[in-house]
Design a protein around this motif. Structure first.
Motif, PDB file in Angstrom:
ATOM      1  N   ARG A  94       0.909  -0.994   0.194  1.00  0.00           N
ATOM      2  CA  ARG A  94       0.330  -0.045   0.555  1.00  0.00           C
ATOM      3  C   ARG A  94       1.451   1.379  -0.072  1.00  0.00           C
ATOM      4  O   ARG A  94       0.628   1.977  -0.487  1.00  0.00           O
ATOM      5  CB  ARG A  94      -0.548   0.064   1.403  1.00  0.00           C
ATOM      6  CG  ARG A  94      -2.038  -0.692   0.968  1.00  0.00           C
ATOM      7  CD  ARG A  94      -3.323  -0.560   2.472  1.00  0.00           C
ATOM      8  NE  ARG A  94      -3.827  -1.628   2.612  1.00  0.00           N
ATOM      9  CZ  ARG A  94      -4.998  -2.701   2.368  1.00  0.00           C
ATOM     10  NH1 ARG A  94      -5.300  -1.112   1.552  1.00  0.00           N
ATOM     11  NH2 ARG A  94      -5.916  -3.127   2.737  1.00  0.00           N
ATOM     12  N   LEU A  95       1.944   0.903   0.894  1.00  0.00           N
ATOM     13  CA  LEU A  95       3.075   2.551   0.627  1.00  0.00           C
ATOM     14  C   LEU A  95       3.654   2.469  -0.751  1.00  0.00           C
ATOM     15  O   LEU A  95       3.910   3.785  -0.974  1.00  0.00           O
ATOM     16  CB  LEU A  95       4.200   2.185   2.150  1.00  0.00           C
ATOM     17  CG  LEU A  95       3.267   2.624   3.450  1.00  0.00           C
ATOM     18  CD1 LEU A  95       4.626   1.980   5.148  1.00  0.00           C
ATOM     19  CD2 LEU A  95       3.029   3.933   3.630  1.00  0.00           C
ATOM     20  N   LEU A  96       3.642   1.608  -1.395  1.00  0.00           N
ATOM     21  CA  LEU A  96       4.770   1.824  -2.169  1.00  0.00           C
ATOM     22  C   LEU A  96       3.858   2.243  -3.578  1.00  0.00           C
ATOM     23  O   LEU A  96       4.297   3.054  -4.174  1.00  0.00           O
ATOM     24  CB  LEU A  96       5.150   0.345  -2.977  1.00  0.00           C
ATOM     25  CG  LEU A  96       6.915  -0.047  -2.717  1.00  0.00           C
ATOM     26  CD1 LEU A  96       6.625  -1.812  -3.111  1.00  0.00           C
ATOM     27  CD2 LEU A  96       7.734   0.818  -2.115  1.00  0.00           C
ATOM     28  N   TYR A 147      17.351   0.712  -6.526  1.00  0.00           N
ATOM     29  CA  TYR A 147      16.804   0.209  -5.777  1.00  0.00           C
ATOM     30  C   TYR A 147      17.522  -0.516  -6.710  1.00  0.00           C
ATOM     31  O   TYR A 147      18.204  -2.349  -5.560  1.00  0.00           O
ATOM     32  CB  TYR A 147      15.314  -0.523  -6.925  1.00  0.00           C
ATOM     33  CG  TYR A 147      15.032  -1.326  -6.949  1.00  0.00           C
ATOM     34  CD1 TYR A 147      14.441  -2.024  -5.877  1.00  0.00           C
ATOM     35  CD2 TYR A 147      15.161  -2.646  -8.095  1.00  0.00           C
ATOM     36  CE1 TYR A 147      13.157  -2.642  -6.146  1.00  0.00           C
ATOM     37  CE2 TYR A 147      14.236  -2.860  -8.535  1.00  0.00           C
ATOM     38  CZ  TYR A 147      13.486  -3.829  -7.896  1.00  0.00           C
ATOM     39  OH  TYR A 147      13.002  -5.385  -8.126  1.00  0.00           O
ATOM     40  N   GLU A 148      18.340  -0.407  -7.445  1.00  0.00           N
ATOM     41  CA  GLU A 148      19.674  -1.816  -8.414  1.00  0.00           C
ATOM     42  C   GLU A 148      20.780  -1.509  -7.131  1.00  0.00           C
ATOM     43  O   GLU A 148      20.901  -2.825  -7.138  1.00  0.00           O
ATOM     44  CB  GLU A 148      19.898  -1.576  -9.744  1.00  0.00           C
ATOM     45  CG  GLU A 148      19.169  -1.426 -10.759  1.00  0.00           C
ATOM     46  CD  GLU A 148      17.612  -0.171 -11.391  1.00  0.00           C
ATOM     47  OE1 GLU A 148      18.023   1.001  -9.607  1.00  0.00           O
ATOM     48  OE2 GLU A 148      16.779  -0.169 -11.382  1.00  0.00           O
ATOM     49  N   GLN A 149      20.851  -1.235  -6.452  1.00  0.00           N
ATOM     50  CA  GLN A 149      21.953  -0.787  -5.779  1.00  0.00           C
ATOM     51  C   GLN A 149      21.544  -2.438  -4.605  1.00  0.00           C
ATOM     52  O   GLN A 149      22.440  -2.532  -3.985  1.00  0.00           O
ATOM     53  CB  GLN A 149      22.596   0.600  -5.270  1.00  0.00           C
ATOM     54  CG  GLN A 149      23.113   1.108  -6.067  1.00  0.00           C
ATOM     55  CD  GLN A 149      23.398   2.712  -5.610  1.00  0.00           C
ATOM     56  OE1 GLN A 149      22.847   3.492  -4.685  1.00  0.00           O
ATOM     57  NE2 GLN A 149      24.263   3.260  -5.566  1.00  0.00           N
ATOM     58  N   ARG A 150      20.921  -1.664  -4.073  1.00  0.00           N
ATOM     59  CA  ARG A 150      19.848  -2.876  -2.527  1.00  0.00           C
ATOM     60  C   ARG A 150      20.340  -4.491  -3.200  1.00  0.00           C
ATOM     61  O   ARG A 150      20.331  -4.962  -2.368  1.00  0.00           O
ATOM     62  CB  ARG A 150      18.849  -1.981  -2.720  1.00  0.00           C
ATOM     63  CG  ARG A 150      18.253  -1.335  -1.501  1.00  0.00           C
ATOM     64  CD  ARG A 150      16.794  -0.867  -1.634  1.00  0.00           C
ATOM     65  NE  ARG A 150      16.992   0.619  -1.798  1.00  0.00           N
ATOM     66  CZ  ARG A 150      16.223   1.025  -2.736  1.00  0.00           C
ATOM     67  NH1 ARG A 150      14.961  -0.137  -2.776  1.00  0.00           N
ATOM     68  NH2 ARG A 150      15.359   2.485  -2.633  1.00  0.00           N
ATOM     69  N   ARG A 191      11.821  -8.234  -2.546  1.00  0.00           N
ATOM     70  CA  ARG A 191      12.618  -7.248  -0.913  1.00  0.00           C
ATOM     71  C   ARG A 191      13.203  -5.862  -1.073  1.00  0.00           C
ATOM     72  O   ARG A 191      12.816  -4.957  -0.167  1.00  0.00           O
ATOM     73  CB  ARG A 191      13.256  -8.321  -0.564  1.00  0.00           C
ATOM     74  CG  ARG A 191      13.209  -8.117   0.795  1.00  0.00           C
ATOM     75  CD  ARG A 191      12.838  -8.265   1.824  1.00  0.00           C
ATOM     76  NE  ARG A 191      12.086  -9.603   2.218  1.00  0.00           N
ATOM     77  CZ  ARG A 191      10.592 -10.311   2.155  1.00  0.00           C
ATOM     78  NH1 ARG A 191       9.879  -9.425   2.731  1.00  0.00           N
ATOM     79  NH2 ARG A 191      10.879 -11.321   2.477  1.00  0.00           N
ATOM     80  N   ALA A 192      13.959  -5.775  -2.128  1.00  0.00           N
ATOM     81  CA  ALA A 192      14.458  -4.423  -2.176  1.00  0.00           C
ATOM     82  C   ALA A 192      13.642  -2.964  -2.666  1.00  0.00           C
ATOM     83  O   ALA A 192      13.914  -2.293  -1.842  1.00  0.00           O
ATOM     84  CB  ALA A 192      15.248  -4.200  -3.756  1.00  0.00           C
ATOM     85  N   ASP A 193      11.791  -3.067  -2.914  1.00  0.00           N
ATOM     86  CA  ASP A 193      11.510  -2.450  -2.276  1.00  0.00           C
ATOM     87  C   ASP A 193      10.745  -2.014  -1.685  1.00  0.00           C
ATOM     88  O   ASP A 193      10.497  -1.090  -0.503  1.00  0.00           O
ATOM     89  CB  ASP A 193      10.230  -2.132  -3.718  1.00  0.00           C
ATOM     90  CG  ASP A 193       9.839  -3.539  -4.102  1.00  0.00           C
ATOM     91  OD1 ASP A 193       9.776  -4.110  -3.482  1.00  0.00           O
ATOM     92  OD2 ASP A 193       8.871  -2.940  -5.070  1.00  0.00           O
ATOM     93  N   ILE A 210      12.253  -0.363   2.405  1.00  0.00           N
ATOM     94  CA  ILE A 210      11.912   0.958   3.083  1.00  0.00           C
ATOM     95  C   ILE A 210      10.614   1.383   3.989  1.00  0.00           C
ATOM     96  O   ILE A 210      10.778   1.598   4.625  1.00  0.00           O
ATOM     97  CB  ILE A 210      12.959   1.859   1.982  1.00  0.00           C
ATOM     98  CG1 ILE A 210      14.035   1.574   1.840  1.00  0.00           C
ATOM     99  CG2 ILE A 210      12.001   2.952   2.095  1.00  0.00           C
ATOM    100  CD1 ILE A 210      14.645   2.175  -0.032  1.00  0.00           C
ATOM    101  N   PRO A 211       9.591   1.260   3.676  1.00  0.00           N
ATOM    102  CA  PRO A 211       8.310   1.110   4.112  1.00  0.00           C
ATOM    103  C   PRO A 211       7.938   0.092   5.739  1.00  0.00           C
ATOM    104  O   PRO A 211       7.871   1.015   5.967  1.00  0.00           O
ATOM    105  CB  PRO A 211       7.293   1.397   2.172  1.00  0.00           C
ATOM    106  CG  PRO A 211       7.813   0.460   1.489  1.00  0.00           C
ATOM    107  CD  PRO A 211       9.471   0.812   2.055  1.00  0.00           C
ATOM    108  N   ALA A 212       8.391  -0.672   4.992  1.00  0.00           N
ATOM    109  CA  ALA A 212       8.258  -1.270   6.098  1.00  0.00           C
ATOM    110  C   ALA A 212       9.329  -0.518   7.425  1.00  0.00           C
ATOM    111  O   ALA A 212       8.805  -1.010   8.708  1.00  0.00           O
ATOM    112  CB  ALA A 212       9.025  -3.052   5.837  1.00  0.00           C
TER     113      ALA A 212
END
Length: 296
Positions: free
Chosen positions: A171-173, A240-243, A253-255, A258-260
């Protein structure tokens, strides 16, 4: 003389589907043990459909069916005696949920139970937390999912109150959580924790588990508010790519990580907690225990 049973739980979440196979070890005059035997995670982001389109797409319905058929075969190989399938926020809100449940039953002979937020919070909170809970302390249990977050307050080892909010990583994304929801969560946390001091958080969910793994701490050691805040800033500064390339995070998981972290940080801030414990438990563990004790 010991008796071993094999139970399994399937959690159909908003960000992923999980199969947990558990060995249940029974011994006379000893506490029953619940030992994880296998855990399989499939990143089917049903919440992306449910929260933005209002229903699950045919492509993801087909992927869900394939995953459940594969899970069923794995359970057969593991000789699972009993299992239960629970779906949470994404299917709770999908307009075509009833059709999906009927389709899965017809095609795979698998029954899906769509549980509400209150039931989800109760099942999660019923997981085995004894090794993490000091009966003399107060804990706020926070389980962050893709579509919702479940909170439970533990006082003297017992659950005092639980509540589910429509605030999750998917939802946050998609910018689907307005200020009113955050304000409601803040008010609730501050109200239920107002009479207690020295509160600590217990966090569950794939994102906090991954963050804990990256910390390389011992399982019984908590993460600090400062550590979480530092990691939040670090991850935000990376692309996103660096993560994915530098931290070896899975693409799904990479996106959402952060909101988590944002949810956990706010829960710590509003409750006054300075530490968060991260046991490797979640909804699937709770489902197995609830089945075993005849609660669901």
């Amino acid at each position: 003389m010991i008796n071993i049973k094999k139970f399994a739980a399937i959690d159909i979440g908003s960000n992923a589907m999980r199969l947990l196979v558990t060995n249940i070890v029974e011994q006379k005059d000893k506490q029953t043990q619940f030992n994880k035997s296998a855990l399989v995670r499939v990143p089917i982001r049903l919440g992306q459909d449910a929260f933005t389109l209002g229903s699950i797409s045919q492509e993801n319905i087909d992927r869900m069916l394939d995953a459940l058929k594969a899970f069923k075969l794995l359970m057969k190989v593991h000789k699972v005696e009993q299992y239960k399938v629970c779906a949470t926020s994404a299917l709770r809100e999908a307009q075509n949920a009833k059709e999906i449940v009927a389709f899965i039953k017809e095609e795979a002979d698998i029954k899906i139970d769509i549980i509400d937020g209150k039931m989800e919070a109760a099942i999660i909170a019923a997981s085995d937390l004894k090794q993490f809970i000091n009966s003399e302390k107060t804990y706020l249990y926070v389980d962050v999912g893709g579509g919702s977050t479940e909170f439970s307050l533990f006082v003297e080892g017992k659950i005092i109150v639980s509540k589910s909010f429509k605030n999750g990583t998917v939802r946050l994304l998609n910018n689907m959580v307005d200020d009113a929801v955050w304000e409601e969560i803040e008010k609730w946390i501050k109200t239920v924790t107002a009479d207690y001091e020295g509160i600590a958080l217990i966090g569950s969910g794939g994102n906090i588990n991954k963050l804990f793994k990256l910390s390389e701490k011992n399982q019984d050691s908590p993460l600090s508010y400062v550590y979480l805040s530092t990691q939040y800033q670090l991850l935000n500064a990376m692309s996103y790519e660096q993560r994915i390339s530098e931290l070896a995070l899975n693409p799904d998981r990479a996106d959402v990580i952060i909101p988590a972290i944002r949810i956990y940080l706010n829960a710590m801030k509003w409750s006054g907690a300075r530490q968060i414990y991260v046991p490797k438990i979640g909804l699937s563990d709770g489902i197995v225990k609830a089945m075993y004790y005849g609660r669901i």
